[in-house]
Design an enzyme around this catalytic site. Structure first.
Site, PDB file in Angstrom:
ATOM      1  N   HIS A  30       1.469  -1.811   0.118  1.00 45.68           N
ATOM      2  CA  HIS A  30       2.430  -1.386  -1.384  1.00 45.68           C
ATOM      3  C   HIS A  30       0.641   0.087  -1.394  1.00 45.68           C
ATOM      4  O   HIS A  30       1.049   1.173  -1.491  1.00 45.68           O
ATOM      5  CB  HIS A  30       1.952  -1.921  -2.265  1.00 45.68           C
ATOM      6  CG  HIS A  30       3.607  -3.294  -2.413  1.00 45.68           C
ATOM      7  ND1 HIS A  30       4.050  -3.489  -2.488  1.00 45.68           N
ATOM      8  CD2 HIS A  30       3.493  -4.415  -0.852  1.00 45.68           C
ATOM      9  CE1 HIS A  30       4.277  -4.739  -2.080  1.00 45.68           C
ATOM     10  NE2 HIS A  30       3.927  -4.540  -1.768  1.00 45.68           N
ATOM     11  N   ASP A 127       6.400  -1.051  -8.516  1.00 45.12           N
ATOM     12  CA  ASP A 127       6.720  -1.505  -7.465  1.00 45.12           C
ATOM     13  C   ASP A 127       7.593  -3.280  -8.355  1.00 45.12           C
ATOM     14  O   ASP A 127       8.609  -3.647  -9.000  1.00 45.12           O
ATOM     15  CB  ASP A 127       7.157  -1.968  -6.594  1.00 45.12           C
ATOM     16  CG  ASP A 127       4.956  -2.040  -6.067  1.00 45.12           C
ATOM     17  OD1 ASP A 127       5.043  -2.533  -7.526  1.00 45.12           O
ATOM     18  OD2 ASP A 127       5.272  -1.647  -5.136  1.00 45.12           O
ATOM     19  N   VAL A 338      -8.337  -3.087  10.598  1.00 41.70           N
ATOM     20  CA  VAL A 338      -8.855  -2.385  11.560  1.00 41.70           C
ATOM     21  C   VAL A 338      -8.270  -1.084  11.335  1.00 41.70           C
ATOM     22  O   VAL A 338      -6.814  -1.219  10.576  1.00 41.70           O
ATOM     23  CB  VAL A 338      -7.934  -2.488  13.004  1.00 41.70           C
ATOM     24  CG1 VAL A 338      -9.065  -3.235  13.674  1.00 41.70           C
ATOM     25  CG2 VAL A 338      -6.972  -2.203  13.228  1.00 41.70           C
ATOM     26  N   HIS A 355       4.348  -7.022  12.889  1.00 41.99           N
ATOM     27  CA  HIS A 355       5.449  -8.233  11.756  1.00 41.99           C
ATOM     28  C   HIS A 355       6.607  -7.480  11.151  1.00 41.99           C
ATOM     29  O   HIS A 355       6.728  -8.248  10.530  1.00 41.99           O
ATOM     30  CB  HIS A 355       4.370  -8.830  10.385  1.00 41.99           C
ATOM     31  CG  HIS A 355       3.838  -7.526  10.279  1.00 41.99           C
ATOM     32  ND1 HIS A 355       3.358  -6.384  10.222  1.00 41.99           N
ATOM     33  CD2 HIS A 355       4.051  -7.746   8.865  1.00 41.99           C
ATOM     34  CE1 HIS A 355       2.936  -5.938   8.839  1.00 41.99           C
ATOM     35  NE2 HIS A 355       2.672  -6.760   8.133  1.00 41.99           N
TER      36      HIS A 355
END
Length: 461
Positions: A30, A127, A338, A355
């Site tokens: 986010h 949000d 990473v 994902h």
């Protein structure tokens, strides 16, 4: 409608600069897209303040391209019973503790009220903080629910009914045939019904309240990819849907850490499979093993950046028997963070097993990698269908409808289907992917979206 990218210009002709405070959920999935949007706004001279947890500043600072106009506002997280004291983001806790972090962030309301009073921004972007629109309104500040999820996934919030089948096909009038797996629909039922500790409200109520109360709803997307879903939401909410366009930028890989650059550089161009599931996804141990054995089965070099599976302290402990010896130098399993955009854009990386988090989906779409999709939770299930179905750019790994489980053969088969030179599936998704990249990186395309976004924000004032 939501505004298209057909205009021209670079945005430098906006004389009135805006001031915006952003308060995203404290999760890297986010915080990062909010910062990428802030970069685009700052490029046009607008000032942005982003509320962040203190220790996360070091990860975000390299992504801040305009430190003169984008300022981080660190805020401490109030103590909540059951929440470990050193928690800052969702990456520090299990998914079963997310409601406690949300409760803690709800308790920051007095600090945010003080911040808004001091800064007097034109807008607050948010949000998960469903209380922000009311607070902003009391201070005569406009609020924008700026979604970290796709318009298609948000549309599924309107799916209701007592039976799991009611949720599998989306809400009445939904403009597509996206159909969820049964296990995904069962998760959605939990999402709709489980009340958070402290707040006493469900996640669905939290989202819907924030969107209903806001002055506008924003997405980092474009009409070309998701226009039908934006129109659906605009009809439902009867308020402006503002599109900022894709916020993913072309990457210079020169800043990639030497250990990754050296390892990747050992292999042929477009040959390495990169598998990453974000900062939150945690697999069960047997599924973690099946994923790694599937990567091994391809015979291709691979880098898997994964959190340790549930019940295990490190990825090394969870490696299948003999895996390290068999994969040798061609396979790396890494449990730390990473720089995903840099790795995706390395010339030796040719496949991205993702994902399907919304930010990762966009990074994959705008890279040159073949996309292989293995959704894990929530909105990711919808994003996987969006990528494989609507956009035709990815290959889904086959899973059980009831339990969501997958095998090593399914992992290997999907990767080789996407990567194989003679694969008809691979040729088809590669061609569609090239078409979308050409459009998204077309001259003036992203600029025109951001110009339209800023123009429509200004009109709200």
């Amino acid at each position: 409608m939501a505004g298209s990218g057909s205009g021209t210009g670079t945005g430098t002709d906006h004389n009135d600069s805006l001031t915006i405070l952003m308060y995203p959920l404290f999760a890297m999935g986010h915080l990062t897209p909010y910062l990428l949007t802030a970069n685009k706004l700052a490029q046009r001279g607008h000032k942005v303040f982003i509320v962040v947890p203190p220790k996360s500043q070091s990860k975000l600072r390299p992504l801040n391209l305009h430190p003169d106009l984008i300022q981080f506002k660190p805020i401490s997280i109030p103590r909540v019973e059951g929440l470990p004291p050193d928690v800052e983001t969702t990456a520090d806790i299990t998914i079963m503790e997310h409601d406690l972090l949300l409760h803690a962030l709800d308790l920051t309301q007095p600090a945010i009220e003080s911040m808004l009073s001091d800064l007097q921004p034109h807008f607050v972007f948010f949000d998960f903080m469903h209380w922000l629109p009311g607070l902003a309104r009391s201070l005569k500040i406009k609020s924008v629910y700026y979604s970290p999820a796709s318009p298609a996934a948000v549309g599924f919030l309107f799916a209701e009914g007592p039976f799991v089948e009611d949720l599998m096909n989306g809400p009445p009038g939904f403009p597509t045939r996206i159909r969820l797996y049964k296990h995904a629909a069962l998760q959605l039922m939990w999402f709709n019904a489980a009340k958070g500790r402290g707040s006493g409200i469900t996640l669905r109520q939290r989202f819907m309240a924030g969107m209903w109360e806001s002055d506008a709803i924003g997405f980092a997307t474009c009409e070309e990819t998701e226009g039908i879903y934006c129109q659906f939401l605009e009809n439902k909410f009867d308020k402006p849907i503002l599109l900022a366009g894709p916020t993913v930028q072309k990457i210079q890989i020169s800043s990639l850490e030497e250990k990754w650059a050296t390892w990747l550089g050992k292999f042929k161009p477009k040959s390495v499979v990169f598998c990453a599931f974000g900062s939150e996804a945690v697999l069960e141990k047997d599924q973690f093993e099946q994923l790694l054995l599937g990567l091994e089965l391809t015979g291709l070099p691979f880098l898997a950046a994964l959190k340790p599976p549930s019940g295990v302290d490190s990825v090394e402990e969870a490696l299948p028997n003999g895996f390290k010896e068999r994969s040798g130098e061609r396979g790396v399993v890494y449990g730390g963070w990473v720089p995903q955009p840099l790795i995706l854009n390395h010339p030796c990386v040719g496949c991205f097993v993702t994902h399907c988090g919304y930010g990762s989906s966009w990074e994959g779409l705008m890279s040159e990698c073949q996309l292989v999709l293995l959704s894990q939770q929530g909105d990711q299930y919808v994003d996987a269908k969006l990528l494989s179905g609507d956009l035709g750019v990815g290959v889904e790994i086959e899973k059980g409808d009831e339990d969501g489980r997958f095998t090593r053969e399914a992992v290997s088969g999907a990767i080789m289907g996407a990567m194989g030179d003679q694969s008809e599936v691979g040729k088809r998704v590669r061609a569609k992917h090239d078409e979308w990249r050409e459009l998204l990186f077309g001259e003036g395309f992203q600029d025109s979206y951001l110009d339209n976004f800023v123009g429509r924000l200004s009109a709200l004032l």
